[in-house]
Enzyme design. Structure first.
Site, PDB file in Angstrom:
ATOM      1  N   HIS A   1       0.821  -1.210   0.000  1.00 27.06           N
ATOM      2  CA  HIS A   1       0.000   0.000   0.000  1.00 27.06           C
ATOM      3  C   HIS A   1       0.855   1.260   0.000  1.00 27.06           C
ATOM      4  O   HIS A   1       2.000   1.247   0.442  1.00 27.06           O
ATOM      5  CB  HIS A   1      -0.931   0.022   1.213  1.00 27.06           C
ATOM      6  CG  HIS A   1      -0.203   0.083   2.543  1.00 27.06           C
ATOM      7  ND1 HIS A   1       0.467  -1.001   3.080  1.00 27.06           N
ATOM      8  CD2 HIS A   1      -0.027   1.104   3.423  1.00 27.06           C
ATOM      9  CE1 HIS A   1       1.011  -0.655   4.237  1.00 27.06           C
ATOM     10  NE2 HIS A   1       0.739   0.621   4.466  1.00 27.06           N
TER      11      HIS A   1
ATOM     12  N   ARG B   1       6.277   6.786  14.155  1.00 24.20           N
ATOM     13  CA  ARG B   1       5.991   7.149  12.763  1.00 24.20           C
ATOM     14  C   ARG B   1       5.487   8.581  12.673  1.00 24.20           C
ATOM     15  O   ARG B   1       4.619   9.002  13.438  1.00 24.20           O
ATOM     16  CB  ARG B   1       4.925   6.206  12.198  1.00 24.20           C
ATOM     17  CG  ARG B   1       4.421   6.527  10.801  1.00 24.20           C
ATOM     18  CD  ARG B   1       3.247   5.619  10.467  1.00 24.20           C
ATOM     19  NE  ARG B   1       2.671   5.876   9.158  1.00 24.20           N
ATOM     20  CZ  ARG B   1       1.775   6.814   8.914  1.00 24.20           C
ATOM     21  NH1 ARG B   1       1.352   7.607   9.879  1.00 24.20           N
ATOM     22  NH2 ARG B   1       1.279   6.977   7.693  1.00 24.20           N
TER      23      ARG B   1
END
Length: 316
Positions: free
Chosen positions: A138, A303
């Protein structure tokens, strides 16, 4: 100069136009790309087209503009950059990411990640209680009108073995499609949605609450990168639902073929994480896949993602 081979020249089988054997070699960059040497950092390629380890710098928010300019050029050239031995904290991580643009707050993590909030630094903790589910190819948040430009991921704690991340080069993937398939997909638009991914891990009432804020969106199947003019394949198995304007059967056939094409190892690079390793990738030009082979071991990553722009197609 790297020799460029099209899959159309390698005699695909009649039943599968992408089932080819032989060299699968793409250009790393456009021919017009600035190939000047890097003077402020060391670039060590991981594969011929995607992935390079960067050394000689520490990732902070006060890097000189000249160093940042070389990092931007390296990101365009290699799509994903790896930095080892970066003993930085969350504030330094954030400061470095802010040099690239506005930071993005993921709207779904607080509903799908235990203990997570919508902070700009997202801690993704996987263990025996929360297994990794990111093992599908993805691009991040393509279900958004403005998909992420890039992400900066820092390893906090990693398993003794396993938990690698893989990236696939979508410029090489596009270049190595047969010419007739490129012509077929160049003008197409696809629908992207989160219902069958993030929606699977939310209660129905949460999905109903979020749906009006995040409807399905449409993006070009072939995206053009503004800085380079490079064409990239912009359809992913995580979020791309269908191709608009063609029959369901043709859409399924095309997407199945493209998703299988992305899985060719010749387009990929694989990173074995170590503590204090940082990876930064251009979310426009590569897809990624987090191998979920380490359960029930613990894996903790911080992240940060950077706000992107509306994807532009060939005819835009």
């Amino acid at each position: 100069m790297t020799t460029f081979f099209s899959t159309a020249e390698i005699s695909p089988t009649p039943t599968d136009p992408l089932a080819v054997m032989g060299p699968l070699v793409a250009r790393r960059t456009n021919e017009a790309f600035d190939g000047a040497p890097y003077e402020r950092l060391t670039v060590s390629p991981s594969t011929p087209t995607i992935g390079a380890e960067i050394s000689g710098i520490r990732l902070t928010g006060d890097l000189p503009d000249e160093t940042m300019a070389e990092l931007r050029r390296a990101l365009l050239e290699w799509k994903v950059l790896f930095f080892r031995d970066q003993n930085i904290d969350r504030s330094e991580h954030r400061a470095f990411a802010q040099r690239w643009g506005a930071l993005e707050r993921h709207p779904f993590f607080k509903y799908t990640q235990p203990g997570q909030t919508d902070a700009d630094v997202a801690t993704l903790a996987k263990d025996a209680m929360a297994s990794g589910v990111e093992n599908t190819w993805h691009n991040d948040v393509t279900w958004h009108e403005l998909p992420s430009f890039a992400a900066v991921l820092r390893a906090v704690e990693v398993p003794a073995v396993g938990g690698d991340t893989l990236w696939a080069d979508m410029a090489a993937a596009y270049d190595l499609l047969p010419e007739n398939i490129r012509a077929r997909i160049d003008p197409l638009v696809a629908e992207h949605d989160w219902i069958n991914s993030f929606g699977r891990f939310m209660p129905a009432e949460t999905v109903d609450m979020l749906r009006p804020q995040f409807p399905a969106v449409e993006h070009p199947v072939v995206r053009v990168i503004p800085e380079t003019g490079r064409r990239v394949l912009f359809a992913n198995s995580g979020f791309t639902q269908r191709i608009v304007g063609i029959s369901e059967a043709e859409s399924n056939e095309l997407l199945t073929m493209l998703f299988r094409h992305v899985q060719r190892p010749e387009f990929q690079v694989r990173l074995r994480w170590q503590p204090n390793t940082v990876a930064m990738w251009d979310n426009r030009t590569c897809q990624h896949y987090a191998a979920s082979d380490y359960f029930p071991a613990r894996r903790i990553m911080d992240r940060i993602s950077i706000v992107g722009e509306r994807p532009v197609g060939i005819s835009s």
